[in-house]
Design a protein around this motif. Sequence first.
Motif, PDB file in Angstrom:
ATOM      1  N   LYS A  22       0.783  -1.239   0.020  1.00 22.53           N
ATOM      2  CA  LYS A  22      -0.022   0.240  -0.074  1.00 22.53           C
ATOM      3  C   LYS A  22       0.880   1.301  -0.049  1.00 22.53           C
ATOM      4  O   LYS A  22       0.391   2.121  -0.466  1.00 22.53           O
ATOM      5  CB  LYS A  22      -1.028   0.102   0.942  1.00 22.53           C
ATOM      6  N   ASP A  23       2.096   1.083   0.383  1.00 18.76           N
ATOM      7  CA  ASP A  23       2.990   2.072   0.352  1.00 18.76           C
ATOM      8  C   ASP A  23       3.956   2.298  -0.894  1.00 18.76           C
ATOM      9  O   ASP A  23       4.829   3.236  -0.886  1.00 18.76           O
ATOM     10  CB  ASP A  23       3.712   2.247   1.709  1.00 18.76           C
ATOM     11  N   PHE A  24       3.789   1.544  -1.717  1.00 20.24           N
ATOM     12  CA  PHE A  24       4.699   1.380  -2.954  1.00 20.24           C
ATOM     13  C   PHE A  24       4.503   2.657  -3.781  1.00 20.24           C
ATOM     14  O   PHE A  24       3.323   3.246  -3.888  1.00 20.24           O
ATOM     15  CB  PHE A  24       4.516   0.204  -3.781  1.00 20.24           C
ATOM     16  N   ASN A  25       5.574   3.140  -4.360  1.00 24.40           N
ATOM     17  CA  ASN A  25       5.377   4.016  -5.431  1.00 24.40           C
ATOM     18  C   ASN A  25       4.477   3.765  -6.415  1.00 24.40           C
ATOM     19  O   ASN A  25       4.266   2.478  -6.538  1.00 24.40           O
ATOM     20  CB  ASN A  25       6.846   4.541  -6.066  1.00 24.40           C
ATOM     21  N   THR A  26       3.886   4.661  -7.294  1.00 26.24           N
ATOM     22  CA  THR A  26       2.917   4.289  -8.037  1.00 26.24           C
ATOM     23  C   THR A  26       3.329   4.795  -9.545  1.00 26.24           C
ATOM     24  O   THR A  26       4.078   5.562  -9.480  1.00 26.24           O
ATOM     25  CB  THR A  26       1.614   4.914  -7.693  1.00 26.24           C
ATOM     26  N   GLY A  27       2.768   4.254 -10.487  1.00 26.31           N
ATOM     27  CA  GLY A  27       2.991   4.637 -11.751  1.00 26.31           C
ATOM     28  C   GLY A  27       3.305   3.470 -12.849  1.00 26.31           C
ATOM     29  O   GLY A  27       3.049   2.280 -12.456  1.00 26.31           O
ATOM     30  N   ALA A  28       4.107   3.841 -13.763  1.00 27.09           N
ATOM     31  CA  ALA A  28       4.503   2.828 -14.578  1.00 27.09           C
ATOM     32  C   ALA A  28       5.720   2.243 -13.996  1.00 27.09           C
ATOM     33  O   ALA A  28       6.843   2.777 -14.054  1.00 27.09           O
ATOM     34  CB  ALA A  28       4.790   3.489 -16.088  1.00 27.09           C
ATOM     35  N   ILE A  29       5.513   1.107 -13.430  1.00 31.38           N
ATOM     36  CA  ILE A  29       6.734   0.625 -12.515  1.00 31.38           C
ATOM     37  C   ILE A  29       7.219  -0.693 -13.097  1.00 31.38           C
ATOM     38  O   ILE A  29       6.285  -1.530 -13.231  1.00 31.38           O
ATOM     39  CB  ILE A  29       6.551   0.278 -11.147  1.00 31.38           C
ATOM     40  N   VAL A  30       8.408  -0.864 -13.597  1.00 32.33           N
ATOM     41  CA  VAL A  30       8.804  -2.071 -14.285  1.00 32.33           C
ATOM     42  C   VAL A  30       9.478  -3.208 -13.503  1.00 32.33           C
ATOM     43  O   VAL A  30       9.025  -4.287 -13.380  1.00 32.33           O
ATOM     44  CB  VAL A  30       9.828  -1.728 -15.598  1.00 32.33           C
ATOM     45  N   ALA A  31      10.384  -2.472 -12.375  1.00 27.66           N
ATOM     46  CA  ALA A  31      11.068  -3.553 -11.452  1.00 27.66           C
ATOM     47  C   ALA A  31      10.831  -3.015 -10.221  1.00 27.66           C
ATOM     48  O   ALA A  31      10.675  -1.934  -9.809  1.00 27.66           O
ATOM     49  CB  ALA A  31      12.343  -3.425 -12.028  1.00 27.66           C
ATOM     50  N   PRO A  32      11.009  -3.978  -9.081  1.00 24.66           N
ATOM     51  CA  PRO A  32      10.865  -3.815  -7.546  1.00 24.66           C
ATOM     52  C   PRO A  32      11.572  -2.586  -7.087  1.00 24.66           C
ATOM     53  O   PRO A  32      10.850  -1.965  -6.207  1.00 24.66           O
ATOM     54  CB  PRO A  32      10.986  -5.242  -7.157  1.00 24.66           C
ATOM     55  N   ASP A  33      12.836  -2.357  -7.379  1.00 26.00           N
ATOM     56  CA  ASP A  33      13.427  -1.337  -6.766  1.00 26.00           C
ATOM     57  C   ASP A  33      12.885   0.129  -6.942  1.00 26.00           C
ATOM     58  O   ASP A  33      12.997   0.722  -6.170  1.00 26.00           O
ATOM     59  CB  ASP A  33      14.845  -1.333  -7.271  1.00 26.00           C
ATOM     60  N   GLN A  34      12.024   0.148  -8.023  1.00 17.87           N
ATOM     61  CA  GLN A  34      11.366   1.443  -8.259  1.00 17.87           C
ATOM     62  C   GLN A  34      10.100   1.580  -7.084  1.00 17.87           C
ATOM     63  O   GLN A  34      10.150   3.041  -6.639  1.00 17.87           O
ATOM     64  CB  GLN A  34      10.693   1.557  -9.334  1.00 17.87           C
ATOM     65  N   LEU A  35       9.692   0.606  -6.755  1.00 19.78           N
ATOM     66  CA  LEU A  35       8.659   0.548  -5.825  1.00 19.78           C
ATOM     67  C   LEU A  35       9.182   1.340  -4.497  1.00 19.78           C
ATOM     68  O   LEU A  35       8.241   2.096  -3.900  1.00 19.78           O
ATOM     69  CB  LEU A  35       8.020  -0.870  -5.245  1.00 19.78           C
ATOM     70  N   ILE A  36      10.297   1.021  -4.134  1.00 20.43           N
ATOM     71  CA  ILE A  36      10.754   1.730  -2.873  1.00 20.43           C
ATOM     72  C   ILE A  36      11.685   3.159  -2.903  1.00 20.43           C
ATOM     73  O   ILE A  36      12.373   3.527  -2.009  1.00 20.43           O
ATOM     74  CB  ILE A  36      11.543   0.768  -1.986  1.00 20.43           C
ATOM     75  N   GLN A  37      11.826   3.493  -3.966  1.00 20.21           N
ATOM     76  CA  GLN A  37      12.785   4.539  -4.416  1.00 20.21           C
ATOM     77  C   GLN A  37      12.121   5.681  -3.568  1.00 20.21           C
ATOM     78  O   GLN A  37      10.870   6.289  -3.505  1.00 20.21           O
ATOM     79  CB  GLN A  37      12.625   4.976  -5.812  1.00 20.21           C
ATOM     80  N   GLY A  38      13.164   6.479  -2.742  1.00 21.04           N
ATOM     81  CA  GLY A  38      12.866   7.419  -1.968  1.00 21.04           C
ATOM     82  C   GLY A  38      11.945   7.251  -0.357  1.00 21.04           C
ATOM     83  O   GLY A  38      11.590   7.858   0.218  1.00 21.04           O
TER      84      GLY A  38
END
Lengths: 992, 511
Positions: free
Chosen positions: A133-149
Amino acid sequence: MTLTKLARAIMLSMVCLLVFANVSQAQSRTVTGKVTDSKGEAIPSATVTVKGTQSSTSTGADGSFSLNVPAGSNTLVISSVGYTTQEVNISGRNEIAIILEQSNAALNEVVVVGYGTARKRDLTGSVTKITAKDFNTGAIVAPDQLIQGKVPGVQVLATNGAPGAAFTVRIRGNNSIRAGSQPLFVLDGVPLDGRTARPELNASGIGSSPANNPLNFINPDDIASIEVLKDASAAAIYGSRGANGVIMITTKRGNVGKPTIDFSTAVGTSSILRNIEVMNGDQYRNALKTYNLTKGNYGGNVNAMDAITRNVLLQNHSLSMSGGSDGARYRASIGFFDQNGILLKSDFKKYTAAFMGNFKFLDSKKLGLDVSLFTTNIQENVAPVTNNAGFQGSLVINALQWNPTLSLMNGDKIRQSTNDPNVAATTVNPLALSRYYNDKIGLNKIFVVASPYYTFNKKFEYRANVSLTQETGTRRAWMSRLINIDGVKGQGWASLGEAGIQTYLFNQTLTYRTDLTKKLNLNALIGYEFMDLKFRRNNQLYRGFGIDEFDYTKLINSAAQVVANEGSSYEDPTTQLQSYFTRVGLNYDDKYLFTATIRSDGSTKFGDNFRYGIFPSFAARWNLHNESFLAGNKVINQLALRLGWGITGNQEFPSGAARERYAYTAGGGAALLNAANPDLQWESSTTLNVGLDFATANNKVTGTIDYFRRNTNKLLFNFEVIQPAPPGSRIWQNLDGTIINSGVELGIFYNMINKKDVAFDLGVNATFLQNDFQNYSGPQILTGALHGQGVSGASVQQMRNGLPLNAFFTRKWTGLDASGNNKFDQNEKLQYVGNPNPKTLLGFSTDLRYKKFSFRTNWNGAFGHDIYNNTFNSVLNVSNLQSERNIASVFVGGPKESLTNPASPSSRYLEKGGFLRFTNATISYAFGNVGKVFKNVNLSLTGQNLAVFTKFKGFDPEVNVDKQINGVSSFGIEYAPYPSARNFLLGLRVSL
Amino acid sequence: MKKYLILFGGLALLSAGCTKLDEKLNSELTRDEAQQILKANQLLQAAYNSMQGPFQDQARLWCLQEHTTDEAVGPTRAGDWDDNGIWRVLHQHTWDADHSFITSTYNDLLGVVFNATNVLNFKPSVQETAEAKFIRAYVMYTILDGWNQVPIREPGEDLRNPSKVLTGTAALDFIISELNAALPGLPNTGPIFKANKNAARALLMRCYLNKAVIANRASPSHAAADMNKVISLADTIIGTSTYMLTPSVFDNFTPNNDVTGKGIIFAIQNLGGSLSGNIRSRWFCTLHYNQTPSGWNGFTTLGDFYDKYEAADTRRNTNYPGLQAATGLNMGFLFGQQFDKNGAALQDRRGNNLAFTKAVSLIETGNNLEITGIRVIKYVPDLASGDNVNNDAVLIRFEDVILMKAEAILRGGTATSGVPAPYNTPLNIVNAIRTRSNATPLTSVTLDQLLDERGREFVWEGLRRSDLIRFGKFLQPTSLRTTNSTATRLLFPIPNGQLAVNPNLKQNPGY
């Protein structure tokens, strides 16, 4: 197996499981209900049990449940992670609504740690968990983008803006002088290889194309949570691969209950985020005038970047089915991600199918099996953008340099020097490059994990993991002989590449839990792990095609048209790892907790004399809030102190590095390639971590603060070999020297407003980092190679004693002299001029809810570092005016620079890298249930990469083009990369 | 009790997984496998092939031997060819011990030494031993000439140990003894790219001719005995009647010069289309973008050097058969207006006439910066083989042997009687070389004239720096280097990287 067949097979197996799961249960009454939180939002996966019986179920995605209650039972127990467990009387009621109160949310969470789980409140190490529920949103290809920042101490950095591009992930700073500072990724308990079978390509005259993210094969929608293990206490259980931290990815599982279908779909658009300021036609004409140049004005006003970029559509769909009984839970999902790149002829398509099952056998339910299966097919078209383009450029370079007064097309003909005298012989028209360059990649991956386990009794559990990975990639690229590039012009070029990775992993653990006394609890684990990694690749190059435009990769069998081919194939020396590990945890009265881990790792990568390494860690936790002096304290709801120390290793270097290796060489020769070093061993990091977990203001404010200091020694490095030695060789050694990363990181969550109609949450994390290279007395280590015209052989970064890693070490530019030429400090002496490592990382998120609307934003930033702009240095300098190419706008308007001022690398091209990014914002409306069929309908609009506030003049301050030298990684250099995109997505989620 | 049973069972299970780690190299061979499978001739072939890099690339030995002299310069042309000043410092004699071309050349040459030494570890035949020793001696001599310190290892040594370093005369003595040991095992003749007796003799000539230089580079004092050895070795080579002065000097530099190059004694093989060093850079580095083949518009010679030639000297400019029709190029020096293959005048990228000028600067600043400097075409461009060209890279040719003989006589050696003209006296030798190229015969010859003749004959062949040092002229100014250099520049610096890892190396004086 084709994808459709695969999907069909999965569907079929799901149907079987449904049948299996829905075996009807004993006659009794049925109670239905819905579990929500205090805000009225459904709580999925809550456990509902009939008190005093085995009868239980889990709530579905909409929080509803249906449970058979034996006659005579009148109490339900409802529990869910993060909520206070509640008992409800159901006498006389068959339908109930339950509202669960949030407990001390963060601290009661269960987190995944190496080879097991732990309650967050029991953690002795530094671990951050981010749930879906706290992941980044948008066009996300890979898991590391989910936790950026999102995670204190973690920097996630796109290497460029292409869809699917690799990310540089650094946990608590840069830990290694060579390319080996990525953390270890663990998927459902299986440590990953970290490589991809996507074949590399070095295109004739254009250069090497950047790498993609090895984690692309995972569908982000399948991920339930990501845990980041940051300190040695948490990561030491991964021994020789834990030094850069560990990122644990846990996938979603089916819940007990009715089968549920979840569907999410998003469509959106991408466009370029920022442009590099080059001159337009009028400015260019003015510049020509300023320099009294008579040639180069063709009257037009052309923006070549506009010609190669585009606004494109993207789409992302996921469908999952989940459910099951207590003995057989399942989740199956399929996903389709399709993003067109903002550069012409680039796109990224991903098809995923995954199955996760959790099964229990025997009457006693003591035997269980967890399985995960991931299958992925990725198809890419790649644009000709490279890391090391030379004087004939790449797509972005050619567009940036294109004379803005000359139209790219002459009627329907693409202007090239071969058909147009106004185009210089060496100038490559970006439209021609785009049209005549073709590069297709196909990647297939299957990843399977099967984990059988047996619970002997309350104390003992045995678990094994068997995992297999098979990944193959193919790459077919060709350039028409019509392109004006040396080595291709007039003859054409084609490349057929293939690569394959095979991984086998087996591990087993035995856990033991017991209460030694009433207050002293013991939790112990012993384990064994074995891994076998294989990597092979081959590549064929062909030239000399007799046709202008035809997919050359399809006519290579026609020998008459091919005059030369060059081929290569290679299989890496096999990598095997064998490890033994143990962990002992003691908990005294929930006040004093102690954890010790030891791992012994053996690796074929190590030299004969150091086959096995030992990696210990010790950590303690003191829960002050459980002490009598804090009991009932109104201000401090939670307060815990953590202290950890440990040693972790790093063995990310090529297999075979320690060994004497002979190879057959060209022309019938054979020679020694690599000098042996039987003393080669792992790099060793010693970490000290002091942390504080707290909650205050009625648990509305929770947070953690950690201080860390990590000293990395025995630095693995491909070092200067003592001559005479095999030509071009270096020797892998453990260097004397210490890399010190120290800093403070904090994460605070503030549940500011929490009312029925309105709620507002704020999350902030910040990291203050310092990086230093000490105790090193060897020769300077160069990296940060520059490319482009006039900078051949130049490099701008050094590893030097007393400076941060990747220190920018160049001439110091002091301006232009009267004749418009460079002035340098101290007679052109090379000196320390900048630091690419950020001093501060910042991330924050807001979550506002009003009735059924919610609005979430995420921001991240990095500050206090420099970026080297290789693009300005070699691609867009003033001298281009003479060769009728465009220049950066920044180079005119100030003191007049001489057209013949050399493109000397210097601090002139160093820019402040600090930025704040509006990472994403989502506004959504929760319709709730629509009719009887559609549940949890949610409509959202997401803007991704909305804005970046920075003084940096390149496409994006988050950039890390690979400019390594001899395997020494570079950091913070921009060189005309694939530009970043801004995306808008309209999304719909619905459950059935 | 059950507890212990489980624990014991668990441990048993865990240890059951225990295995011996498998160390397969897959595409490569371990030392043991190599010893069983590989043959000395394969290692020897690799040793020959490893000469391709250091002796052919423009950024290796060639630029160290040429850019430091009056024969070549790499001007910065605005954004082009600045390369952080790496070419400029060579001509200015201001390089330092981190200069990457000096470093790479030293290391690459020592790589050949390693490969040649390693042949001896694989039970070579007598001839294979001799060939390996010749290769090693050739490269060691090159290192000695440039750096005065030559690291060397025994076959099979642990590469983590510091290597032994031979210095100056001791190194030369070792090279001479190795060549003498190899001579009997070498074949009398063979392909130009294989070691042979004459190649070893020619290298011995270089050793003796330069013996005094290596002992004291600043002021050598040549011994008559050494000069007589040079003469007698030359006479032996001449006596084999293997070589000739080809009708055109450029016959030795054609794409198929292993056939046409009747003057070549030793060369490095390049296989067109498949396995070549970067000999193509000789023409790519100098030709303009708009010429055919399209070059990189870099290096030129200096006007003063061009002026050393007579106008009719075919080494200055020749219409070489077939070349003009295909490219519009002449062989030799490209000066003034250039034309395409149809005879149309070419322009540079700015619209200037592509007319190369005598004047050239280290940093070009004018609108004519693309056309400054006279270009040099030594090798006949191979247009048929793509990036991997077929021209073998010439290392020793007959002209060098006879000119060394002439020099040895002028330096106090005694000509052997009975050698037939024209290879008997310095004047005859020089005039044989001059008349072949349509230059006016001299009436007498001095050492200075001989040096000039060597310059004209061997321009851009990578001999100039050594020649200038032997003749005491290396430190003198050129038109682009206005002051005398210090004696430090007679040697290259030991690269800092090697200095840091090998305690047996000492930095050369002045660096």
